[in-house]
Design an enzyme around this catalytic site. Sequence first.
Site, PDB file in Angstrom:
ATOM      1  N   ASP A 148     -31.140  65.378  65.072  1.00 49.74           N
ATOM      2  CA  ASP A 148     -30.539  65.105  66.370  1.00 49.74           C
ATOM      3  C   ASP A 148     -29.017  65.024  66.219  1.00 49.74           C
ATOM      4  O   ASP A 148     -28.524  64.190  65.450  1.00 49.74           O
ATOM      5  CB  ASP A 148     -31.088  63.793  66.932  1.00 49.74           C
ATOM      6  CG  ASP A 148     -30.917  63.704  68.437  1.00 49.74           C
ATOM      7  OD1 ASP A 148     -30.725  64.755  69.091  1.00 49.74           O
ATOM      8  OD2 ASP A 148     -30.971  62.589  68.971  1.00 49.74           O
ATOM      9  N   HIS A 186     -20.967  61.875  76.290  1.00 49.34           N
ATOM     10  CA  HIS A 186     -22.012  60.948  75.877  1.00 49.34           C
ATOM     11  C   HIS A 186     -21.537  60.068  74.719  1.00 49.34           C
ATOM     12  O   HIS A 186     -21.674  58.845  74.760  1.00 49.34           O
ATOM     13  CB  HIS A 186     -23.265  61.718  75.468  1.00 49.34           C
ATOM     14  CG  HIS A 186     -24.313  60.862  74.803  1.00 49.34           C
ATOM     15  ND1 HIS A 186     -25.030  59.904  75.488  1.00 49.34           N
ATOM     16  CD2 HIS A 186     -24.747  60.802  73.511  1.00 49.34           C
ATOM     17  CE1 HIS A 186     -25.873  59.300  74.658  1.00 49.34           C
ATOM     18  NE2 HIS A 186     -25.721  59.829  73.451  1.00 49.34           N
ATOM     19  N   ARG A 227     -19.422  49.684  71.017  1.00 46.60           N
ATOM     20  CA  ARG A 227     -18.231  49.306  70.243  1.00 46.60           C
ATOM     21  C   ARG A 227     -16.995  49.495  71.107  1.00 46.60           C
ATOM     22  O   ARG A 227     -16.237  50.461  70.935  1.00 46.60           O
ATOM     23  CB  ARG A 227     -18.068  50.210  69.006  1.00 46.60           C
ATOM     24  CG  ARG A 227     -19.147  50.125  67.955  1.00 46.60           C
ATOM     25  CD  ARG A 227     -18.950  51.186  66.878  1.00 46.60           C
ATOM     26  NE  ARG A 227     -18.946  52.543  67.435  1.00 46.60           N
ATOM     27  CZ  ARG A 227     -20.024  53.250  67.715  1.00 46.60           C
ATOM     28  NH1 ARG A 227     -21.219  52.761  67.465  1.00 46.60           N
ATOM     29  NH2 ARG A 227     -19.927  54.450  68.250  1.00 46.60           N
ATOM     30  N   ASP A 236     -35.423  62.590  74.088  1.00 51.03           N
ATOM     31  CA  ASP A 236     -35.354  61.667  72.955  1.00 51.03           C
ATOM     32  C   ASP A 236     -35.504  60.240  73.484  1.00 51.03           C
ATOM     33  O   ASP A 236     -34.532  59.516  73.671  1.00 51.03           O
ATOM     34  CB  ASP A 236     -34.000  61.870  72.264  1.00 51.03           C
ATOM     35  CG  ASP A 236     -33.832  61.006  71.030  1.00 51.03           C
ATOM     36  OD1 ASP A 236     -34.848  60.572  70.474  1.00 51.03           O
ATOM     37  OD2 ASP A 236     -32.676  60.784  70.636  1.00 51.03           O
ATOM     38  N   GLN A 295     -32.428  49.494  69.399  1.00 49.96           N
ATOM     39  CA  GLN A 295     -31.398  50.324  68.752  1.00 49.96           C
ATOM     40  C   GLN A 295     -30.155  49.528  68.393  1.00 49.96           C
ATOM     41  O   GLN A 295     -29.627  49.629  67.294  1.00 49.96           O
ATOM     42  CB  GLN A 295     -31.032  51.477  69.701  1.00 49.96           C
ATOM     43  CG  GLN A 295     -30.021  52.465  69.131  1.00 49.96           C
ATOM     44  CD  GLN A 295     -29.705  53.599  70.102  1.00 49.96           C
ATOM     45  OE1 GLN A 295     -30.305  53.697  71.174  1.00 49.96           O
ATOM     46  NE2 GLN A 295     -28.767  54.459  69.740  1.00 49.96           N
TER      47      GLN A 295
END
Lengths: 412, 412
Positions: free
Chosen positions: A123, A130, A139, A228, A235
């Site tokens: 991936d 994005h 972040r 996905d 995550q």
Amino acid sequence: MLQSWLPVPPDSDFSIYNLPFGIFSDERPARAGVAIGEWVVDLTAAYALNLFPHYPEAGGAFRKPVLNDLIGLGREFSEYVRKTIQDALFDHDSVLHQYAGHLLIRQKDVQMHMPLKVGNYTDFYSSEEHAFSVGQIFRPDNPLFPNWKQMPVAYHGRASSIVASGTPVYRPQGQVGQASGNPAFVATRALDYELELAFVIGKDSTFGRPVPVGEAEDYIFGMLLFNDWSARDIQRWEYQPLGPFTSKNFASGISPWIVTWEALHPFRVPAPAQLPRPLPYLSIEPRLNFDLSLSVGIKPENGSEYEVCQTNAQHLYWTAAQQIAHHTITGCNLQTGDLLATGTISGRGISQKGCLLEATLNGRQSVKLGDGVERRFLEDNDEVVMRGFGQKEKIRVGFGELRGKVLPAIQG
Amino acid sequence: MLQSWLPVPPDSDFSIYNLPFGIFSDERPARAGVAIGEWVVDLTAAYALNLFPHYPEAGGAFRKPVLNDLIGLGREFSEYVRKTIQDALFDHDSVLHQYAGHLLIRQKDVQMHMPLKVGNYTDFYSSEEHAFSVGQIFRPDNPLFPNWKQMPVAYHGRASSIVASGTPVYRPQGQVGQASGNPAFVATRALDYELELAFVIGKDSTFGRPVPVGEAEDYIFGMLLFNDWSARDIQRWEYQPLGPFTSKNFASGISPWIVTWEALHPFRVPAPAQLPRPLPYLSIEPRLNFDLSLSVGIKPENGSEYEVCQTNAQHLYWTAAQQIAHHTITGCNLQTGDLLATGTISGRGISQKGCLLEATLNGRQSVKLGDGVERRFLEDNDEVVMRGFGQKEKIRVGFGELRGKVLPAIQG
């Protein structure tokens, strides 16, 4: 314009210019077919009627329950099959026309299957919009790492859990971080899709040998839609320092028809300029993307489907050729049947975001589905529907639909 | 103690208690065998002589050029094969003894091959000593992320480039960061090995269904030595935010013989206590590791081999059962032939470090090989040799050798 004896609606993804490959079954076992309008051409039956005389050895590949062997025969072969069918669709005297009742099966009467045994799946992270928006959420002080504009950043994904369109997905349960410092075990509260395209690798490269960027496109058989599925709360807690793992490996969906590289040719457009200029192994002119319209719909249970995203693949910062050159630069070998996904494809506007994480700013705002229904993340029994197509004058080539429904978490 | 008619040296990894499975070829094609001392039992030939009457259907699995089908027959089957051979080795009247000239082939006369078609490969990060030392090098202010003691951190690796012992590896070329901000394209100046063990998955789990930690060991067929070749300068520049990619995907080596789970049973020992206590899905008592001695040697061109690491697998923080429970917790399915590697196995002392990154503090000091030869990272034509075995009283069970030589970078 020539007229085919088989009428295809002008808004069909499966025009005579497309002719994608897939695996279908009816009362007989899964086998290879080509989509045309609302029909499937049964390639095993067509082969038995000697429609492909130049490749007498191809019968075995048509009968397999995945396309890997067919793809392994090379793009020359698949182009021959497409061209033969295309010619036959224009030719009123063709075997395909004469035996249409035997060779053409309605799509609504067949079951579609996984078109591939996926060897390895990678991936990428190739949409700047994005990468930047997600980076901002995870972040805020450091959204785009300094490597991002120097290489197509990627990670290896999980191939075993790539599933056919229509396969439902249980809401995953796993670890999430908490302010206390101790993690909690929960059913994800931030289930998301990611709208991607995936390139299907069509031939093996050599272990230890990088694929030069100028030859990279020779290794691509075709393209798919890719979802996905992602659990954002899982995550966020797990991804440092080695990347996403259980937040992504539970399922990915692919569309059933592989649209060939050649069928996508009319939609090639220049990719965005790159500054700084990448290293020579990533440099190629012209750099080409695909002008493909992509969309995502959410259909709540007992409700109508609402479109929540409309975007386009042409703005991807890193192209397929660059992805392949980078993937193999240290010597990693590609194999027929591998998938290389683009990463989420997003545009600038809030209606162009390829995942809910971006569209809702990580759940801080909601996306309106209409009639007072809104979403921050996916709810149980939501069905996600992805679509994509290119249109150039009267030529339309599309992927059909990639569907997947969210089932409640498994209890106990 | 019973005496076998086949003498096996006491320091052989392939004692009568081991009997690991592998794929070998001689003048005839690649097929399944079992190692005993300096010999290979040809399973196809033994099957033809009806050595395995309880499994008449197993002949096809023995003839395959990878062990996946044999493994797929289940641990009950492989235990039956091992037990049958073990009994025959003690029985002077056995078919194996009568036809020894036909059924036993010297290991020095055969070529060993990849024992598996690896479906998916996952690399964990389960040694606390390794995670902490590497974290200190890459992130001095933040060596261990807060998730590390809560879950067996892992990432998906590349299966296509896993190669058999003896396969040489070209020094990879790729992107490294520079103080200027612009990356450089170089042949890696920091080529490294990583000493790991890998568990071979022996049966499929179900898509969408986590494997309970108490059942996890049922999914393991056996174990291998694993060398996760790494280019540290490339890794440092590329790994954020999605983890290592081209710095690791160019090659990984595996040892040729799969030592079965049952053969490793005598070496089970309690794993280190875990504080904080992990979540219930990762909790199991007793938590067991393996007391296996592991070592790494480096053999420079035209020189002798020097041992640069001696460590043990018993101190791994996360066990195989916990790795499997975590891998599947969100619903990811495992498949027969998958590999789950432990990550680098390091102890506390500088001579117990499973990679040069740690042993040399990222090249700040050197490792002495003797005779004035030293290394900070691997040089061209160095051969890396990994070994591992368990020893309990007179029972010795080992993996044999995993070898791999560094070739100079490919020019042009």
